[in-house]
Motif scaffolding. Sequence first.
Motif, short mmCIF file in Angstrom:
data_model
loop_
_atom_site.label_atom_id
_atom_site.label_comp_id
_atom_site.label_asym_id
_atom_site.label_seq_id
_atom_site.Cartn_x
_atom_site.Cartn_y
_atom_site.Cartn_z
N MET A 1 48.99 38.43 28.58
CA MET A 1 47.46 38.53 29.29
C MET A 1 47.18 40.15 28.29
O MET A 1 47.84 40.80 28.98
CB MET A 1 46.79 38.29 31.26
N SER A 2 45.53 40.47 28.54
CA SER A 2 45.38 41.06 27.76
C SER A 2 44.89 42.57 27.96
O SER A 2 44.87 42.00 30.08
CB SER A 2 44.24 41.25 26.28
N THR A 22 49.58 45.88 39.38
CA THR A 22 49.10 45.21 40.43
C THR A 22 48.09 45.08 40.21
O THR A 22 47.08 44.42 40.87
CB THR A 22 50.21 45.23 41.45
N THR A 23 47.39 46.28 40.87
CA THR A 23 46.13 46.33 41.00
C THR A 23 45.19 46.31 39.88
O THR A 23 44.22 44.96 40.01
CB THR A 23 45.79 47.70 41.18
N LYS A 28 41.79 41.98 36.51
CA LYS A 28 41.78 41.20 35.60
C LYS A 28 41.61 39.92 36.25
O LYS A 28 40.93 38.81 35.46
CB LYS A 28 42.86 41.47 34.69
N ALA A 29 42.10 39.22 37.19
CA ALA A 29 42.23 38.06 37.44
C ALA A 29 39.90 38.04 38.37
O ALA A 29 40.34 36.23 38.14
CB ALA A 29 42.46 37.41 38.94
N MET A 30 40.21 38.80 38.42
CA MET A 30 38.09 38.29 38.85
C MET A 30 37.26 38.54 38.01
O MET A 30 36.10 37.83 37.67
CB MET A 30 37.45 39.93 39.61
N LEU A 31 37.93 39.28 36.41
CA LEU A 31 36.88 38.98 35.20
C LEU A 31 36.88 37.73 34.17
O LEU A 31 37.39 36.81 35.00
CB LEU A 31 37.38 39.46 34.33
N LEU A 53 41.68 44.58 47.08
CA LEU A 53 42.66 44.75 45.82
C LEU A 53 43.88 45.43 46.44
O LEU A 53 43.77 46.61 47.04
CB LEU A 53 42.23 44.82 43.88
N PRO A 54 45.25 44.96 45.80
CA PRO A 54 45.98 45.97 46.29
C PRO A 54 46.25 47.12 45.56
O PRO A 54 45.10 47.46 44.15
CB PRO A 54 47.57 45.28 45.63
#
Length: 118
Positions: A1-2, A22-23, A28-31, A53-54
Amino acid sequence: MSNKLSIKVNSFTFSATLLDNTTSVAFKAMLPLTIKMNELNGNEKYFDLPKSLPTNSSVPSSIHNGDLMMYGSNTFVLFYKTFSSSYRYTKLGQIDDTTNLSEALGSGDVTVTFELIP
């Protein structure tokens, strides 16, 4: 993943590079994400994310124009001025070229879109 982001503010588009932590992975998972960021202190825009987020916060001593950071576990912050700070943040990344960033963000609240660049 970019690890490259596109950040759109009105007619301006900026690219940013996220750190490999990790943050940033959780962010990125929210984008993609389009949010109304609130003005604070004449140097930052912030938004309270809907989930935590962590984090691995530290005191950076200096905040830089274009820093993307987390304050606590759910407040996402985009800084547009460089200054000293004693607050704890987790760094997500940095805008690659901050030319016109202050102008784009303006002095009030602003809508900003964050997307991954493939």
